[in-house]
Write a protein that holds these residues in place. Structure first.
Motif, short mmCIF file in Angstrom:
data_model
loop_
_atom_site.label_atom_id
_atom_site.label_comp_id
_atom_site.label_asym_id
_atom_site.label_seq_id
_atom_site.Cartn_x
_atom_site.Cartn_y
_atom_site.Cartn_z
N ALA A 16 0.78 -1.12 -0.22
CA ALA A 16 0.03 0.21 -0.05
C ALA A 16 0.95 1.20 0.10
O ALA A 16 1.05 2.04 1.07
N GLN A 17 1.37 1.49 -1.27
CA GLN A 17 2.60 2.61 -1.12
C GLN A 17 2.09 3.50 -2.26
O GLN A 17 1.32 3.12 -3.39
N CYS A 18 2.64 4.65 -2.06
CA CYS A 18 2.41 5.93 -3.27
C CYS A 18 2.84 5.52 -4.69
O CYS A 18 2.07 5.91 -5.56
N THR A 19 3.83 4.66 -4.92
CA THR A 19 4.23 4.24 -6.13
C THR A 19 2.97 3.66 -6.85
O THR A 19 3.03 3.63 -8.21
N PHE A 20 2.17 3.00 -6.47
CA PHE A 20 1.02 2.41 -7.11
C PHE A 20 -0.38 3.14 -7.08
O PHE A 20 -1.37 2.62 -6.95
N THR A 21 -0.08 4.36 -6.75
CA THR A 21 -1.34 5.35 -6.84
C THR A 21 -1.04 6.54 -7.63
O THR A 21 -0.07 6.64 -8.29
N PRO A 22 -2.04 7.41 -7.88
CA PRO A 22 -2.07 8.68 -8.83
C PRO A 22 -1.16 9.74 -8.24
O PRO A 22 -0.86 10.56 -8.80
N PHE A 96 8.10 5.06 -2.47
CA PHE A 96 8.37 4.02 -1.42
C PHE A 96 7.43 4.40 -0.30
O PHE A 96 7.23 3.28 0.36
N GLU A 97 6.99 5.35 0.18
CA GLU A 97 6.29 5.55 1.29
C GLU A 97 4.91 5.20 1.36
O GLU A 97 4.35 4.74 0.00
N PHE A 98 4.21 4.64 2.65
CA PHE A 98 2.98 4.30 2.60
C PHE A 98 1.93 5.38 2.03
O PHE A 98 2.16 6.64 2.28
N ILE A 99 0.83 4.99 1.57
CA ILE A 99 -0.27 5.85 1.18
C ILE A 99 -0.63 6.54 2.40
O ILE A 99 -0.45 6.35 3.58
#
Length: 212
Positions: A16-22, A96-99
């Motif tokens: 659940a990381q920022c890399t996989f989000t808009p 790398f950071e958590f969402i």
């Protein structure tokens, strides 16, 4: 849902990381990937332990796409690499950071995966694609007496699916919280859900269902 005693339950936040989000549109954004924190936090209330996995990559990774190697093109000669990907979840970057909404100090155990330049695992339980080099999370959960794992994260059709199947193969009962997941494409999400169902995974629409 008829759950075992809370002491036997763990909650697993998968990548659940920022890399996989808009939030990181140049990496591997999944639509609405940044909206699942509330559900992940809610499902954790039904567990005695909370664990997480994170992609943890470097710019020396051998799977990085570039001008001469397109994303998703195959890689040969490395048993733990299959295809190329754009740079994502590079340690020290926003990706790398958590969402937003997740507290990195709330976890009892964290897995960093993909640190080695010649490895790009999808499931969180093993560092290699053949599921032989353990990350330690299976052993940790067994040691803590966990029998049931509630899962959510990103993305449904890749890292979530692979992690869930690894947990099932290790003997855990697995519950997938659909509201705590987001996937990439309808067809691959549907295929992943079917594969997980065939493996005996239970599905819930949201965390509130756990209290029924």
């Amino acid at each position: 849902m008829n759950l075992p005693d809370k002491k036997y339950i763990a909650s697993f936040d998968i990548d659940a990381q920022c890399t996989f989000t808009p939030i990181c549109p140049e990496e591997l954004p999944v639509a609405e990937g940044d909206t699942i924190a509330d559900e992940l936090n809610a499902q954790a209330q039904y567990a005695s332990l909370r664990v997480a996995s994170r992609d943890a990559h470097s710019m020396s990774a051998l799977w990085l796409s570039d001008a001469d190697h397109a994303p998703l093109s195959p890689i040969e000669g490395y048993p733990d690499l299959d295809i190329r990907w754009p740079a994502h979840a590079i340690i020290g970057t926003k990706g790398f950071e958590f969402i937003p909404g997740l507290d990195g100090t709330a976890y009892d155990f964290q897995v960093f995966k993909g640190i080695e330049p010649d490895k790009h695992p999808y499931g969180a339980c093993y560092h290699d694609l053949k599921n032989t080099l353990s990350t330690g999370v299976i052993e940790y959960l067994h040691q803590q007496g966990i029998t049931t794992v509630i899962c959510g994260g990103l993305a449904t059709d890749y890292c979530v699916k692979n992690t869930v199947l690894q947990l099932r193969a290790a003997g855990f009962e697995v519950i997938l919280n659909k509201a705590a997941c987001r996937g990439i494409a309808p067809d691959t999400i549907a295929a992943a859900m079917e594969e997980m169902a065939q493996a005996g995974v239970q599905f819930i629409d949201n965390a509130a269902t756990l209290g029924c």
